[in-house]
Design an enzyme around this catalytic site. Structure first.
Site, PDB file in Angstrom:
ATOM      1  N   GLN A  34       0.977  -1.104   0.225  1.00  0.00           N
ATOM      2  CA  GLN A  34      -0.149   0.031   0.360  1.00  0.00           C
ATOM      3  C   GLN A  34       0.846   0.867  -0.186  1.00  0.00           C
ATOM      4  O   GLN A  34       1.939   1.424   0.786  1.00  0.00           O
ATOM      5  CB  GLN A  34      -0.968   0.050   0.938  1.00  0.00           C
ATOM      6  CG  GLN A  34      -0.086   0.132   2.682  1.00  0.00           C
ATOM      7  CD  GLN A  34      -1.134   0.051   4.021  1.00  0.00           C
ATOM      8  OE1 GLN A  34      -1.470  -1.175   3.591  1.00  0.00           O
ATOM      9  NE2 GLN A  34      -0.894   0.536   4.975  1.00  0.00           N
ATOM     10  N   GLU A 100      -3.637   3.807   0.351  1.00  0.00           N
ATOM     11  CA  GLU A 100      -4.913   4.282   2.531  1.00  0.00           C
ATOM     12  C   GLU A 100      -4.725   5.116   1.421  1.00  0.00           C
ATOM     13  O   GLU A 100      -3.300   6.564   1.717  1.00  0.00           O
ATOM     14  CB  GLU A 100      -3.850   3.610   2.739  1.00  0.00           C
ATOM     15  CG  GLU A 100      -4.630   3.889   4.186  1.00  0.00           C
ATOM     16  CD  GLU A 100      -3.551   3.672   5.245  1.00  0.00           C
ATOM     17  OE1 GLU A 100      -3.103   3.760   6.747  1.00  0.00           O
ATOM     18  OE2 GLU A 100      -2.742   2.571   5.269  1.00  0.00           O
ATOM     19  N   HIS A 128       5.619  10.654  -6.445  1.00  0.00           N
ATOM     20  CA  HIS A 128       4.011  10.730  -7.430  1.00  0.00           C
ATOM     21  C   HIS A 128       3.402   9.317  -7.092  1.00  0.00           C
ATOM     22  O   HIS A 128       4.567   8.314  -6.696  1.00  0.00           O
ATOM     23  CB  HIS A 128       3.548  11.531  -8.387  1.00  0.00           C
ATOM     24  CG  HIS A 128       4.891  10.368  -9.635  1.00  0.00           C
ATOM     25  ND1 HIS A 128       6.334  10.372  -9.936  1.00  0.00           N
ATOM     26  CD2 HIS A 128       4.672   9.213 -10.380  1.00  0.00           C
ATOM     27  CE1 HIS A 128       6.491   9.742 -10.697  1.00  0.00           C
ATOM     28  NE2 HIS A 128       5.997   9.264 -11.294  1.00  0.00           N
ATOM     29  N   GLU A 174       0.416  10.293 -11.515  1.00  0.00           N
ATOM     30  CA  GLU A 174       0.927  10.211 -13.126  1.00  0.00           C
ATOM     31  C   GLU A 174      -0.399   9.389 -13.862  1.00  0.00           C
ATOM     32  O   GLU A 174      -0.135   8.216 -13.784  1.00  0.00           O
ATOM     33  CB  GLU A 174       2.836   9.197 -12.737  1.00  0.00           C
ATOM     34  CG  GLU A 174       3.041   9.373 -14.737  1.00  0.00           C
ATOM     35  CD  GLU A 174       4.027   7.981 -14.809  1.00  0.00           C
ATOM     36  OE1 GLU A 174       5.249   8.614 -15.520  1.00  0.00           O
ATOM     37  OE2 GLU A 174       4.289   7.691 -13.074  1.00  0.00           O
TER      38      GLU A 174
END
Length: 188
Positions: A34, A100, A128, A174
Site C-alpha cells: 500500500q 490508503e 507521485h 502520473e
C-alpha cells in the site's frame, strides 16, 4: 493498533510492516502492499480516485481519523455489504497494492488547512503515484473535467504521451499508457 510495525528506510520514510492473515496464499515474503496519502476531504478525494477506476474496499473510523482503502481491478459488489472484519480479511488477501487515504477529522472544514504533498519547494520527498491507462489523452480529458489541474499535460515538456495530474489534495498522479511510453509520440 496490533499486528503492524513501522521501520524507517535510509531516507527517513516510514515503511509499514503488516502480518498477512494467511501467509500460505501469497508466496512472496515481501510484496508491495500500500501507499498512504493524507487527505483533507474524503467527499472530494474518494470520488476522484473512484473516477480512476478504484473501489473503496474498506473504511475504518478510529475516532480522530478514518482510513479508506481503495483498490483497482476489484468488483465493487464484492465489498459493498461486508462487515469491517470481513473487509479486513478480504483486503489482507489482495496481492495488488491498495491506496490508503487517511482523513484527520475536521480538516475538511478548515479553509486554510493543506497537507504537504512532498513536491513543495524545499520540502521535496514524495514524488507521485501512477495509473496505467489505455489512452493517455482520453484519460486526461476525463481528469481535466474534474478541475484539479495538471503539473504536466500529455504533450508538455520533452516526454510526450504521459501526464501528471493533481488530485484534490495536490498530490501528483502520473497517467501513463499501458505498455509504457513511446518517446516522441504526440496526439495527432
Amino acid at each position: 493498533m496490533k499486528g503492524l510495525a513501522f521501520a524507517y528506510d535510509p531516507d527517513g520514510y516510514w515503511v509499514e510492516i503488516v502480518k498477512r492473515t494467511n501467509s500460505n496464499v501469497i508466496p512472496n515474503y515481501f510484496n508491495f502492499s500500500q501507499t498512504m496519502l493524507r487527505i483533507k476531504d474524503p467527499k472530494k478525494t474518494i470520488p476522484f480516485y473512484e473516477a480512476l477506476g478504484m473501489t473503496v474496499v474498506r473504511s475504518k473510523n478510529y475516532g480522530d481519523f478514518t482510513n479508506y482503502f481503495l483498490a483497482s481491478n476489484v468488483s465493487p459488489e464484492d465489498y459493498r455489504s461486508l462487515e469491517d472484519n470481513e473487509a479486513k480479511e478480504k483486503c489482507s488477501m489482495l496481492f495488488n497494492p491498495v491506496l490508503e487515504l487517511t482523513h484527520n477529522h475536521g480538516t475538511e472544514s478548515d479553509a486554510e488547512f493543506k497537507h504537504f504533498n512532498g513536491n513543495e519547494e524545499g520540502r521535496q520527498g514524495f514524488g507521485h503515484i501512477g495509473f496505467l491507462v489505455d489512452d493517455v489523452y482520453e484519460s486526461c480529458d476525463s481528469i481535466r473535467a474534474m478541475g484539479y489541474g495538471f503539473k504536466k499535460e500529455p504533450d508538455g515538456g520533452s516526454m510526450k504521451g504521459l501526464a501528471f495530474a493533481y488530485d484534490p489534495d495536490g498530490y501528483a498522479i502520473e497517467i501513463i499508457g499501458r505498455g509504457g511510453m513511446d518517446f516522441g509520440d504526440k496526439k495527432n
